[in-house]
Design a protein around this motif. Structure first.
Motif, PDB file in Angstrom:
ATOM      1  N   HIS A 107       8.120  36.428 -12.270  1.00  0.00           N
ATOM      2  CA  HIS A 107       6.847  37.130 -11.515  1.00  0.00           C
ATOM      3  C   HIS A 107       5.722  36.675 -12.419  1.00  0.00           C
ATOM      4  O   HIS A 107       4.561  36.294 -11.812  1.00  0.00           O
ATOM      5  CB  HIS A 107       7.082  38.342 -11.285  1.00  0.00           C
ATOM      6  N   HIS A 111       2.039  34.423 -11.715  1.00  0.00           N
ATOM      7  CA  HIS A 111       0.539  34.489 -12.028  1.00  0.00           C
ATOM      8  C   HIS A 111       0.122  33.325 -12.730  1.00  0.00           C
ATOM      9  O   HIS A 111      -1.089  32.937 -12.433  1.00  0.00           O
ATOM     10  CB  HIS A 111       0.530  35.652 -12.751  1.00  0.00           C
ATOM     11  N   CYS A 208      -1.961  43.620  -7.888  1.00  0.00           N
ATOM     12  CA  CYS A 208      -0.445  43.138  -7.817  1.00  0.00           C
ATOM     13  C   CYS A 208       0.318  44.486  -8.270  1.00  0.00           C
ATOM     14  O   CYS A 208      -0.015  45.057  -9.004  1.00  0.00           O
ATOM     15  CB  CYS A 208      -0.046  42.014  -8.825  1.00  0.00           C
ATOM     16  N   HIS A 212       5.912  42.912 -14.610  1.00  0.00           N
ATOM     17  CA  HIS A 212       5.876  41.544 -15.269  1.00  0.00           C
ATOM     18  C   HIS A 212       6.035  41.690 -16.780  1.00  0.00           C
ATOM     19  O   HIS A 212       6.301  42.857 -17.435  1.00  0.00           O
ATOM     20  CB  HIS A 212       4.287  41.180 -15.273  1.00  0.00           C
TER      21      HIS A 212
HETATM   22 ZN   LIG Z   1       2.338  40.221 -10.222  1.00  0.00          ZN
END
Ligand SMILES: [Zn+2]
Length: 247
Positions: A107, A111, A208, A212
């Motif tokens: 993830h 980004h 978001c 992460h």
């Molecule tokens: Zn994210």
């Protein structure tokens, strides 16, 4: 009736175990808890799997985690033939940590890809082995090799990744806070969770709700496996772990 589950993973993505209490079991057997470390499928990130231990030590397998009627209601879907829990029962939760860590690394890598390719996003899916981000670009002239090199530069720079909550009004007053102009933040809840990369969000910040890793170096080695043409103005980038295979 809709329930509200405290989403512990939102403040601490690294918590692998915790205790919780059963609030309800829905008519399809889904378990709703007062708090959870199980991420529910959303925003392109799949929900967690794992186990719940009952007080007698017997396990219940969690096959999937999804959201219910509204996003604050998190439903733990047991695997087939699992025992039925009682409302009020205390459980010890444990997520499938190796799987979650892969998803957190992937993830975060997605980004970084939106930093290297700052174009409107039309779709994204995070997976344990392979993730994809679709961009609205006709032909950017990107090569797998060049994008991989830029991604790995960001990984090696070991930028911090952290979240910051801001008020909707603050975002409206400072539209540049969202560096990726392609993601439209959800509005109406009053506050927005920004995922920031780099000191003072120098690399990126965008709304978001996912999980992460805390530093870009934790992503490890990744490469762009494919850049696929999906229609005239759409390119699909596939990210995989490891070094780019030699041709
Ligand atoms: Zn994210």
């Amino acid at each position: 009736m809709a329930y509200s589950t405290e989403a512990v993973f939102r403040d601490d993505a690294y918590l692998r175990e915790t205790a919780a209490r059963v609030l309800a079991v829905n008519d399809r057997g889904g378990i709703i808890l007062d708090r959870t470390i199980f991420y529910a499928t959303s925003g392109g990130q799949p929900g967690d799997t794992g186990t719940m231990l009952r007080e007698d030590g017997s396990p219940i397998a969690v096959a999937a985690t999804i959201t219910g009627e509204h996003k604050d209601e998190i439903i733990h879907v047991p695997g087939p033939d699992q025992p039925v829990v009682q409302v009020g029962e205390r459980l010890k939760l444990a997520i499938d940590w190796p799987r979650r860590l892969l998803l957190m690394r992937m993830h975060a890598a997605c980004h970084l890809l939106t930093v290297v390719c700052p174009y409107p996003i039309t779709g994204a899916a995070v997976g344990e082995d392979d993730s994809r981000v679709d961009f609205d670009i006709p032909d950017a002239g990107f090569t797998k090799e060049a994008v991989t090199e830029q991604l790995m530069e960001l990984v090696r720079a070991n930028h911090p990744i952290y979240t910051r909550w801001i008020a909707e009004e603050e975002l409206a007053a400072n539209p540049t806070l969202v560096k990726s102009k392609n993601v439209r933040p959800p509005s109406g809840t009053g506050r927005i969770r920004l995922v920031c990369i780099g000191d003072n969000a120098s690399v990126d910040s965008q709304p978001c709700g996912g999980t992460h890793v805390a530093r870009t170096v934790e992503i490890g080695e990744i490469h762009i496996a494919k850049i696929e043409k999906k229609g005239r103005e759409n390119r699909r980038f596939r990210i995989r772990f490891g070094a780019m295979p030699a041709n």
